[in-house]
Design a protein around this motif. Structure first.
Motif, short mmCIF file in Angstrom:
data_model
loop_
_atom_site.label_atom_id
_atom_site.label_comp_id
_atom_site.label_asym_id
_atom_site.label_seq_id
_atom_site.Cartn_x
_atom_site.Cartn_y
_atom_site.Cartn_z
N VAL A 70 15.94 -0.55 8.44
CA VAL A 70 16.09 -1.86 7.79
C VAL A 70 14.71 -2.41 7.42
N LEU A 71 13.79 -2.29 8.37
CA LEU A 71 12.42 -2.74 8.10
C LEU A 71 11.78 -1.89 7.01
N PHE A 72 12.10 -0.59 7.01
CA PHE A 72 11.54 0.30 6.00
C PHE A 72 11.96 -0.11 4.59
N VAL A 73 13.20 -0.58 4.44
CA VAL A 73 13.66 -1.01 3.13
C VAL A 73 12.80 -2.18 2.64
N VAL A 74 12.59 -3.15 3.54
CA VAL A 74 11.76 -4.31 3.19
C VAL A 74 10.32 -3.89 2.90
N LEU A 75 9.78 -3.03 3.78
CA LEU A 75 8.40 -2.58 3.60
C LEU A 75 8.24 -1.73 2.35
N ALA A 76 9.28 -0.96 2.02
CA ALA A 76 9.20 -0.12 0.82
C ALA A 76 9.11 -0.99 -0.43
N LEU A 77 9.90 -2.05 -0.48
CA LEU A 77 9.84 -2.95 -1.63
C LEU A 77 8.49 -3.66 -1.69
N TRP A 78 7.97 -4.04 -0.51
CA TRP A 78 6.65 -4.67 -0.46
C TRP A 78 5.56 -3.68 -0.86
N GLY A 79 5.61 -2.47 -0.32
CA GLY A 79 4.61 -1.46 -0.65
C GLY A 79 4.62 -1.11 -2.13
N TRP A 80 5.82 -1.07 -2.71
CA TRP A 80 5.96 -0.80 -4.13
C TRP A 80 5.23 -1.86 -4.95
N SER A 81 5.41 -3.12 -4.55
CA SER A 81 4.76 -4.21 -5.28
C SER A 81 3.23 -4.14 -5.13
N VAL A 82 2.76 -3.74 -3.94
CA VAL A 82 1.31 -3.63 -3.72
C VAL A 82 0.72 -2.54 -4.61
N TRP A 83 1.39 -1.38 -4.66
CA TRP A 83 0.89 -0.29 -5.48
C TRP A 83 0.94 -0.64 -6.96
N LEU A 84 2.00 -1.31 -7.38
CA LEU A 84 2.12 -1.68 -8.79
C LEU A 84 1.08 -2.72 -9.18
N ARG A 85 0.81 -3.65 -8.27
CA ARG A 85 -0.13 -4.73 -8.55
C ARG A 85 -1.57 -4.22 -8.61
N GLY A 86 -1.92 -3.30 -7.68
CA GLY A 86 -3.26 -2.73 -7.66
C GLY A 86 -4.31 -3.77 -7.31
N VAL A 87 -5.51 -3.54 -7.77
CA VAL A 87 -6.63 -4.46 -7.53
C VAL A 87 -7.22 -4.84 -8.87
N GLU A 88 -7.06 -6.11 -9.25
CA GLU A 88 -7.59 -6.63 -10.51
C GLU A 88 -7.17 -5.77 -11.69
N GLY A 89 -5.90 -5.36 -11.68
CA GLY A 89 -5.37 -4.59 -12.80
C GLY A 89 -5.61 -3.10 -12.71
N ALA A 90 -6.45 -2.67 -11.76
CA ALA A 90 -6.72 -1.24 -11.58
C ALA A 90 -5.86 -0.70 -10.44
N PRO A 91 -5.58 0.62 -10.43
CA PRO A 91 -4.79 1.20 -9.33
C PRO A 91 -5.46 0.98 -7.98
N LEU A 92 -4.66 0.77 -6.97
CA LEU A 92 -5.18 0.58 -5.61
C LEU A 92 -5.93 1.84 -5.17
N PRO A 93 -7.19 1.73 -4.74
CA PRO A 93 -7.96 2.92 -4.35
C PRO A 93 -7.64 3.39 -2.93
N VAL A 94 -7.86 4.66 -2.67
CA VAL A 94 -7.75 5.20 -1.32
C VAL A 94 -9.02 4.85 -0.56
N THR A 95 -8.89 4.25 0.63
CA THR A 95 -10.06 3.87 1.43
C THR A 95 -9.85 4.28 2.89
N ARG A 96 -10.94 4.29 3.63
CA ARG A 96 -10.90 4.57 5.06
C ARG A 96 -10.92 3.26 5.84
#
Length: 203
Positions: A70-96
């Protein structure tokens, strides 16, 4: 519809595998491949797979893993929005992760594991409270890191998948066990792939 989903798709090692488990496995496999190549469609696949796994795990008295879906469904929708939004219009970068954040998430995951295990032990009829609680707790940590494209999410998933594979084998969910064994290998591949991306993006 429910009767059809729980009906036998095929028999594996003398145990029946339902259509529900088969479809959930295929969606979950497609999801992790999407995650490795950083394709955002992995998130809606994760949401659908989680809905199916909720019913499968609940039927097996794996209540912690069921509620996790159930939490995964909510987190998946949230994660999808984060990836789509990116950073200042650019794709979200991979970081450590900074070392301090690794320590913080480790103890928070451990606290969540112990708390979840205690609840399952005292308020449900599960026969594997602590084993059920471990992937429940640390999957949330892994999902948080994945949504933020932190490289270390793959290390968390390797540990979670090892424990989960043993748990599902104990429950006789052999197709899901095979999926999680594949997840271990794919998580290693994800780590190597994202590590290269992190080096390129840091350069």
């Amino acid at each position: 519809m429910t009767e059809l989903l729980f009906s036998t798709a095929f028999t594996l090692w003398g145990l029946d595998t339902s259509w529900l488990e088969l479809i959930a496995v295929l969606l979950a496999f497609a999801m992790i491949v999407c995650n490795i190549v950083e394709w955002h469609w992995g998130w809606p696949l994760a949401a659908i797979s989680s809905v199916l796994y909720f019913f499968l795990f609940w039927s097996q008295r794996l209540y912690g893993d069921a509620l996790l879906q159930v939490l995964f469904v909510v987190l998946a929708l949230w994660g999808w929005s984060v990836w789509l939004r990116g950073v200042e219009g650019a794709p979200l970068p991979v970081t450590r992760m900074p070392a301090r954040q690794r320590f913080t998430l480790a103890w928070m995951g451990t606290l969540l594991w112990l708390s979840t295990g205690a609840v399952l032990l005292n308020f449900t009829d599960t026969d594997v409270p602590w084993w059920d609680a471990f992937p429940t707790a640390f999957s949330l940590v892994g999902q948080y890191l994945l949504a933020h494209k932190r490289l270390e999410n793959w290390a968390v998933w390797i540990i979670v998948n090892i424990v989960a594979a043993g748990l599902f084998a104990w429950k006789g969910l052999w197709l899901t066990t095979l999926l999680y064994l594949a997840f271990i290998a794919l998580s290693g591949l994800g780590w190597r792939t994202w590590a290269k991306h992190a080096e390129v993006e840091a350069a």
